[in-house]
Design a protein around this motif. Structure first.
Motif, PDB file in Angstrom:
ATOM      1  N   GLU A   1     -29.610  22.820  -6.836  1.00  0.00           N
ATOM      2  CA  GLU A   1     -28.371  22.401  -7.488  1.00  0.00           C
ATOM      3  C   GLU A   1     -28.646  21.856  -8.875  1.00  0.00           C
ATOM      4  N   LEU A   2     -29.757  21.128  -8.988  1.00  0.00           N
ATOM      5  CA  LEU A   2     -30.124  20.587 -10.304  1.00  0.00           C
ATOM      6  C   LEU A   2     -30.351  21.714 -11.299  1.00  0.00           C
TER       7      LEU A   2
ATOM      8  N   ARG B   1     -28.974  13.138 -11.034  1.00  0.00           N
ATOM      9  CA  ARG B   1     -29.505  14.011  -9.993  1.00  0.00           C
ATOM     10  C   ARG B   1     -31.024  14.086 -10.007  1.00  0.00           C
TER      11      ARG B   1
ATOM     12  N   ARG C   1     -35.444  17.369   5.862  1.00  0.00           N
ATOM     13  CA  ARG C   1     -35.475  16.735   4.552  1.00  0.00           C
ATOM     14  C   ARG C   1     -36.107  17.625   3.493  1.00  0.00           C
TER      15      ARG C   1
ATOM     16  N   GLY D   1     -33.361  19.782   2.519  1.00  0.00           N
ATOM     17  CA  GLY D   1     -32.440  19.024   1.681  1.00  0.00           C
ATOM     18  C   GLY D   1     -32.967  18.843   0.273  1.00  0.00           C
ATOM     19  N   LEU D   2     -34.262  18.579   0.179  1.00  0.00           N
ATOM     20  CA  LEU D   2     -34.895  18.391  -1.136  1.00  0.00           C
ATOM     21  C   LEU D   2     -34.792  19.657  -1.974  1.00  0.00           C
TER      22      LEU D   2
ATOM     23  N   GLY E   1     -32.013  11.148  -8.149  1.00  0.00           N
ATOM     24  CA  GLY E   1     -31.763  11.375  -6.731  1.00  0.00           C
ATOM     25  C   GLY E   1     -32.813  12.263  -6.107  1.00  0.00           C
ATOM     26  N   LEU E   2     -33.194  13.297  -6.837  1.00  0.00           N
ATOM     27  CA  LEU E   2     -34.216  14.231  -6.350  1.00  0.00           C
ATOM     28  C   LEU E   2     -35.548  13.523  -6.141  1.00  0.00           C
TER      29      LEU E   2
ATOM     30  N   LYS F   1     -35.398  11.297  -3.106  1.00  0.00           N
ATOM     31  CA  LYS F   1     -35.524  12.096  -1.887  1.00  0.00           C
ATOM     32  C   LYS F   1     -36.976  12.475  -1.641  1.00  0.00           C
TER      33      LYS F   1
ATOM     34  N   LYS G   1     -32.683  22.055  -1.646  1.00  0.00           N
ATOM     35  CA  LYS G   1     -31.294  22.310  -2.006  1.00  0.00           C
ATOM     36  C   LYS G   1     -30.882  21.476  -3.211  1.00  0.00           C
ATOM     37  N   LYS G   2     -31.284  20.213  -3.187  1.00  0.00           N
ATOM     38  CA  LYS G   2     -30.995  19.335  -4.321  1.00  0.00           C
ATOM     39  C   LYS G   2     -31.606  19.887  -5.606  1.00  0.00           C
TER      40      LYS G   2
END
Lengths: 177, 177
Positions: B42-43, A32, B32, B35-36, A35-36, A39, B38-39
DNA sequence: CTCACTATTCTTAGCGT
DNA sequence: AACGCTAAGAATAGTGA
């Protein structure tokens, strides 16, 4: 080649809470984090903006991403928040304080339903990122929390203040006018 | 209900380069960025780590995400990189300098194939994030670039040095031992 | 730990409102 | 602008090497 390639059950949904298993969590962290950063890289390229990301692993090891560089973005951020250039509108600066930590701890201890999860995730955001509707939802979730625990007052507060600022449900919000 | 709900052609692939149309780019930025964040959220939750993100829009407006807070993460980062506590292994600190900017500009001007895109994206990463294989790929791409343009020397370099550091293909790399 | 694979979930580009 | 929708594209959990 009597291939039996069906070893995986594919991606499964996971509970949005701290991953229990150490090794599992480590793998998820690596994946992740990558992935981050990807992004972030795409955001830089597609939109021509500057981004800095700093991540501290559980072992307190730092990982960073920066475009054009971590330091240039951090310096600009420092200058903006410390000296507050009036030439820029700067309506989007906002800071969160202790609340997200509290919420994440709650999130770990008691896993309520989707409602709670949604609120606690949003709570980590800069408040200016939320729409009014989202604020409403968060407010509701926070009011339920209030009876459960004590939120310590913010211990620091950066001295930029020509615009709007307030404490909203234990969250420090700032936006210059 | 003679519903003709099929107005959209669905998601399309987009070229990994700066989005030309202003309004289009603005929308992509909002989506985006969300989205970033949010990622990142979550991390934090899944892996129990600390993250700070700072984004400057084209109009130089700052957007930030932080858990537990932007400042706490930044402070920790500053302390780590400035004074270099020996108690921690800290094998993952690395800094990039000018190269990523150069690469992104190239990326905008000439859109080569997947190979080039991949290298220029990786170039924005902290180098320690790359595997040896990835470094090989990037090195190849960079050697092609070398003939095309002049890379200015890094104008700053943070004074933490008890470990390994070098210039690798115009990229400043540091990792303490 | 890093890499590959892949079924499945998640993200988002393009439109409409 | 922000929000909803949908299908195509992208990310990734689980697994094995």
């Amino acid at each position: 080649m009597t291939s039996k390639k069906k070893g995986s059950s594919g991606r499964q949904r996971i509970r949005m809470a701290k991953i229990e298993k150490e090794s599992h969590r480590q793998v998820a962290f690596s994946k992740r984090r990558a992935g981050l950063f990807k992004k972030a890289s795409e955001l830089c390229t597609l939109c021509g903006v500057e981004v800095a990301i700093i991540v501290f692993s559980l072992a307190k090891k730092p990982f960073s991403f920066g475009h054009p560089s971590v330091y240039s973005v951090l310096d600009r951020y420092r200058n903006n928040t410390s000296f507050q250039q009036q030439s820029q509108p700067m309506e989007n600066t906002a800071t969160r304080s202790e609340l997200s930590l509290v919420l994440s701890q709650v999130e770990e201890e008691k896993k309520k339903g989707e409602e709670m999860r949604k609120a606690s995730e949003m709570a980590k955001w800069s408040v200016d990122e939320m729409s009014l509707l989202q604020l409403q939802e968060m407010r509701y979730a926070l009011e339920e929390l209030r009876n459960t625990m004590v939120v310590p007052p913010p211990s620091y507060m950066n001295p930029m203040s020509t615009g709007f600022s307030c404490i909203y449900n234990s969250s420090y919000v700032h936006a210059s006018s």
